[in-house]
Design a protein around this motif. Structure first.
Motif, PDB file in Angstrom:
ATOM      1  N   UNK A   1      30.287 -30.678 -61.439  1.00 24.18           N
ATOM      2  CA  UNK A   1      29.329 -30.484 -60.336  1.00 24.18           C
ATOM      3  C   UNK A   1      29.952 -29.514 -59.346  1.00 24.18           C
ATOM      4  N   UNK A   2      29.268 -28.427 -59.078  1.00 18.95           N
ATOM      5  CA  UNK A   2      29.839 -27.413 -58.192  1.00 18.95           C
ATOM      6  C   UNK A   2      28.805 -26.946 -57.182  1.00 18.95           C
ATOM      7  N   UNK A   3      29.306 -26.248 -56.162  1.00 19.72           N
ATOM      8  CA  UNK A   3      28.379 -25.726 -55.157  1.00 19.72           C
ATOM      9  C   UNK A   3      27.658 -24.493 -55.664  1.00 19.72           C
ATOM     10  N   UNK A   4      28.403 -23.612 -56.311  1.00 23.40           N
ATOM     11  CA  UNK A   4      27.764 -22.456 -56.941  1.00 23.40           C
ATOM     12  C   UNK A   4      28.672 -21.876 -58.006  1.00 23.40           C
ATOM     13  N   UNK A   5      28.106 -20.995 -58.778  1.00 28.74           N
ATOM     14  CA  UNK A   5      28.785 -20.428 -59.935  1.00 28.74           C
ATOM     15  C   UNK A   5      30.043 -19.657 -59.558  1.00 28.74           C
ATOM     16  N   UNK A   6      30.049 -19.076 -58.362  1.00 28.62           N
ATOM     17  CA  UNK A   6      31.168 -18.222 -57.971  1.00 28.62           C
ATOM     18  C   UNK A   6      32.396 -19.022 -57.498  1.00 28.62           C
ATOM     19  N   UNK A   7      32.170 -20.292 -57.248  1.00 27.77           N
ATOM     20  CA  UNK A   7      33.252 -21.212 -56.906  1.00 27.77           C
ATOM     21  C   UNK A   7      34.462 -21.063 -57.816  1.00 27.77           C
ATOM     22  N   UNK A   8      35.672 -21.064 -57.242  1.00 28.95           N
ATOM     23  CA  UNK A   8      36.870 -21.000 -58.100  1.00 28.95           C
ATOM     24  C   UNK A   8      36.882 -22.171 -59.090  1.00 28.95           C
ATOM     25  N   UNK A   9      36.594 -23.369 -58.554  1.00 23.79           N
ATOM     26  CA  UNK A   9      36.624 -24.550 -59.433  1.00 23.79           C
ATOM     27  C   UNK A   9      35.660 -24.390 -60.598  1.00 23.79           C
ATOM     28  N   UNK A  10      34.506 -23.831 -60.302  1.00 29.91           N
ATOM     29  CA  UNK A  10      33.508 -23.673 -61.352  1.00 29.91           C
ATOM     30  C   UNK A  10      33.996 -22.683 -62.409  1.00 29.91           C
ATOM     31  N   UNK A  11      34.549 -21.575 -61.952  1.00 26.22           N
ATOM     32  CA  UNK A  11      35.054 -20.562 -62.883  1.00 26.22           C
ATOM     33  C   UNK A  11      36.189 -21.137 -63.739  1.00 26.22           C
ATOM     34  N   UNK A  12      37.060 -21.908 -63.089  1.00 30.33           N
ATOM     35  CA  UNK A  12      38.161 -22.504 -63.842  1.00 30.33           C
ATOM     36  C   UNK A  12      37.646 -23.548 -64.839  1.00 30.33           C
ATOM     37  N   UNK A  13      36.638 -24.275 -64.415  1.00 28.34           N
ATOM     38  CA  UNK A  13      36.007 -25.260 -65.301  1.00 28.34           C
ATOM     39  C   UNK A  13      35.465 -24.561 -66.554  1.00 28.34           C
ATOM     40  N   UNK A  14      34.792 -23.421 -66.330  1.00 23.47           N
ATOM     41  CA  UNK A  14      34.212 -22.708 -67.463  1.00 23.47           C
ATOM     42  C   UNK A  14      35.293 -22.185 -68.412  1.00 23.47           C
ATOM     43  N   UNK A  15      36.438 -21.811 -67.851  1.00 24.23           N
ATOM     44  CA  UNK A  15      37.485 -21.319 -68.746  1.00 24.23           C
ATOM     45  C   UNK A  15      38.093 -22.467 -69.562  1.00 24.23           C
ATOM     46  N   UNK A  16      38.221 -23.621 -68.941  1.00 23.06           N
ATOM     47  CA  UNK A  16      38.702 -24.788 -69.705  1.00 23.06           C
ATOM     48  C   UNK A  16      37.663 -25.176 -70.760  1.00 23.06           C
ATOM     49  N   UNK A  17      36.390 -25.120 -70.358  1.00 26.73           N
ATOM     50  CA  UNK A  17      35.308 -25.451 -71.294  1.00 26.73           C
ATOM     51  C   UNK A  17      35.360 -24.526 -72.506  1.00 26.73           C
ATOM     52  N   UNK A  18      35.627 -23.253 -72.231  1.00 31.12           N
ATOM     53  CA  UNK A  18      35.690 -22.282 -73.310  1.00 31.12           C
ATOM     54  C   UNK A  18      36.790 -22.652 -74.302  1.00 31.12           C
ATOM     55  N   UNK A  19      37.892 -23.116 -73.761  1.00 32.97           N
ATOM     56  CA  UNK A  19      39.038 -23.440 -74.599  1.00 32.97           C
ATOM     57  C   UNK A  19      38.832 -24.730 -75.404  1.00 32.97           C
ATOM     58  N   UNK A  20      38.189 -25.706 -74.758  1.00 31.87           N
ATOM     59  CA  UNK A  20      38.113 -27.035 -75.384  1.00 31.87           C
ATOM     60  C   UNK A  20      36.710 -27.383 -75.894  1.00 31.87           C
ATOM     61  N   UNK A  21      35.882 -26.384 -76.031  1.00 30.46           N
ATOM     62  CA  UNK A  21      34.484 -26.648 -76.363  1.00 30.46           C
ATOM     63  C   UNK A  21      34.287 -27.333 -77.703  1.00 30.46           C
ATOM     64  N   UNK A  22      35.254 -27.211 -78.607  1.00 33.62           N
ATOM     65  CA  UNK A  22      35.052 -27.864 -79.902  1.00 33.62           C
ATOM     66  C   UNK A  22      35.344 -29.361 -79.823  1.00 33.62           C
ATOM     67  N   UNK A  23      35.954 -29.796 -78.735  1.00 39.82           N
ATOM     68  CA  UNK A  23      36.318 -31.209 -78.633  1.00 39.82           C
ATOM     69  C   UNK A  23      35.393 -32.027 -77.737  1.00 39.82           C
ATOM     70  N   UNK A  24      34.744 -31.346 -76.778  1.00 47.86           N
ATOM     71  CA  UNK A  24      33.891 -32.053 -75.815  1.00 47.86           C
ATOM     72  C   UNK A  24      32.588 -31.297 -75.657  1.00 47.86           C
TER      73      UNK A  24
END
Ligand SMILES: *[C@@H]1O[C@H](CO)[C@@H](O)[C@H](O)[C@H]1NC(C)=O
Ligand SMILES: *[C@@H]1O[C@H](CO)[C@@H](O)[C@H](O)[C@H]1NC(C)=O
Length: 516
Positions: free
Chosen positions: A177-200
């Motif tokens: 849950x983020x405030x907007x797409x440009x948020x650092x947390x959101x961007x970092x979340x997306x990069x982790x998601x990219x890495x672990x997408x086959x598991x979750x």
């Protein structure tokens, strides 16, 4: 690497009971019968690799070697997947291959860290993102996996109802849950998601009301993991990429993993075996009387704080014969608990353990009060075949302190290359039968513990010559009788004529032996 390899070997031995000791072992590829056309696999080499990567949004590259069996087995599946994915758009998915054995491509392969074959890598966005491909190796699996990889790493939720369905249908769903797409947390979340997408299954939203209810409110930025086991959900406290990854790693596996062949459980098992920590196994008749009591007690053990990182697994004895064999446990000795040390794979076990003893025994084990278990077959009553049978209990007498030159084969009963080698060893043993200083012998490395400080056995077969004056020389040649004989004759020695230096080697060997 050694540890990793061990985990993989163990996993394979336990679950499948056969094959593949590691990336480099060339084992067991069945003959390829029907080779479909590979016209849709793009051939790349050093001259056009970079350009192709740069011009395309999504390219899977297989670095292969023509002689590699696993590559041959992958080829028809890879070809089929390429054909099936040809029609995929946005992005276009390209399957390519590079002959990494070809002189002109060797530099390219080493640049991409290719060490074993096949190595598969996904190049995205013109090569800006490169990821190791560790998905399935069959056509359908490759297609599904790549389609998923080619999509966005995280799904933008459109309603609470949708979120609830996703959480319900998938064992592991992450909601950010983020405030907007440009948020650092959101961007970092997306990069982790990219890495672990086959598991979750990663999802995100900018609307807190889309987050499935748990009784604990979230406010942005936050990340919650929903899981269909144990406590049901966990909230991350550290949203940095490393923090998120270790959060998912720790919370994404059940407290007690069950060993079975259910595909939905496969990911948890892989994590269990590849994860860090000391591993604890409980084998019992899961359908039998009293099983629930054990389950509960074991679960409580897993929940309790421990001085070391522990991972817990429970397994039905009858369904996991191979695992029992691997640990040298007879089926009538369950419930049995095994602790496997993290650093060197030493094992501690208790047979016929009562539910009330679990806690106490584990504590003793962690406190170093339990002797490590050494697995061995019984010494055979007759041993008069040309190739002698050595078991762990007879290793000292028959090999290490025999004063003879022993060519020792470490084998596994399921290993095809070992079966192929057997007649050669037998002929060799017959050739040497009148030579009382030479013994040809074999050691079943699946039912006997290999002393890892003395012999490095990473695959089967592994051959060593233990010379009369105590040297251990690994055999690296081909598996012909002539080469083996030459090797034995070249390195054999006799204690009586050992030179001073060699005696020194022999006595330093003694110290290692004491540590057996
Ligand atoms: C790359 O070059 C090789 C050899 O010159 C050729 O066979 C292959 O088709 C080329 N691939 C592409 C995508 O141009
Ligand atoms: C969850 O991920 C799996 C693959 O990991 C995928 O097949 C499935 O479609 C995903 N489900 C949802 C609802 O996104």
């Amino acid at each position: 690497m050694e540890k990793m390899m061990f985990a993989v070997v163990l996993f394979v031995a336990l679950l499948m009971g056969h094959v593949h000791m590691g990336v480099s072992s060339e084992a067991e590829a069945p003959p390829v019968v029907d080779v479909p056309s590979d016209v849709d696999v793009v051939v790349l080499d050093a001259s056009n690799f970079t350009q192709t990567i740069e011009e395309n949004a999504f390219v899977l590259v297989e670095f292969y070697a023509p002689w590699c069996g696993h590559c041959k087995r992958l080829a028809p599946e890879y070809a089929k997947a390429a054909t099936e994915l040809k029609s995929h758009d946005h992005p276009k998915i390209i399957l390519a291959k590079v002959d990494a054995n070809d002189e002109q491509n060797k530099e390219l392969a080493s640049l991409h860290g290719v060490q074993g074959f096949p190595t598969l890598k996904v190049f995205r966005d013109g090569g800006e993102s490169v990821r190791h491909y560790n998905g399935p190796r069959d056509a359908q699996g490759i297609v599904a996996y790549l389609k998923q990889m080619a999509g966005p790493p995280s799904h933008l939720l459109s309603s609470l109802e949708e979120a609830e369905i996703i959480v319900k249908e998938n064992p592991l769903t992450v909601v950010g849950v983020f405030n907007d797409l440009e948020n650092t947390e959101c961007q970092e979340f997306l990069s982790v998601a990219d890495e672990l997408r086959s598991e979750y299954n990663f999802t995100h939203t900018f609307d807190t009301s889309y987050v499935p209810k748990t009784g604990v409110d979230l406010s942005a930025p936050a990340v919650r993991l929903y899981k269909n086991f144990d406590e049901g959900f966990n909230d991350a406290s550290d949203l940095s990429p490393d923090g998120l990854k270790s959060f998912l790693d720790a919370k994404g596996v059940p407290l007690v993993v069950e060993m079975n062949k259910d595909p939905a459980n496969h990911a948890a098992l892989v994590k269990f075996f590849n994860g860090v920590g000391t591993k604890v196994f409980l084998f019992l008749d899961l359908k039998g009387e009293g099983a629930d009591e054990y389950r509960t007690a074991y679960h409580n053990l897993a929940k309790a704080p421990h001085s070391k990182v522990l991972k817990f697994l429970i397994a039905d004895a009858a369904e996991n014969e191979n695992a029992l064999k691997f640990f040298g446990i007879k089926e009538d000795k369950v419930p049995a608990i095994v602790v496997q040390g993290e650093s060197n794979g030493e094992q501690y076990l208790a047979l016929d353990i009562k539910v009330s003893e679990l806690d106490h025994w584990l504590q003793d084990c962690l406190d170093g009060k339990v002797e490590a278990h050494v697995k061995s077959d019984e010494i055979p009553e007759t041993n008069d075949e040309p190739v002698k049978v050595v078991v762990r209990k007879s290793l000292n007498d028959m090999v290490l302190e025999s004063g003879k030159n022993v060519l020792l084969e470490f084998y596994a009963p399921w290993c095809g290359h070992c079966k192929k080698l057997a007649p050669t060893l037998e002929e060799l043993a017959i050739d040497f039968k009148d030579d009382d200083k030479v013994v040809i012998a074999k050691f079943d490395g699946t039912t006997n513990d290999v002393p890892r400080k003395i012999f490095e056995v990473k695959g089967f077969p592994t051959l060593y010559l233990h010379t009369a004056n105590g040297e251990n020389i690994p055999y690296k040649g081909d598996r012909s009788k002539a080469d083996l004989a030459e090797f034995v004759n070249k390195h054999r020695s006799d204690r009586s004529d050992a030179s001073p230096e060699l005696s020194a080697v022999a006595s330093s060997e003694e110290t290692t032996r004491d540590e057996l």
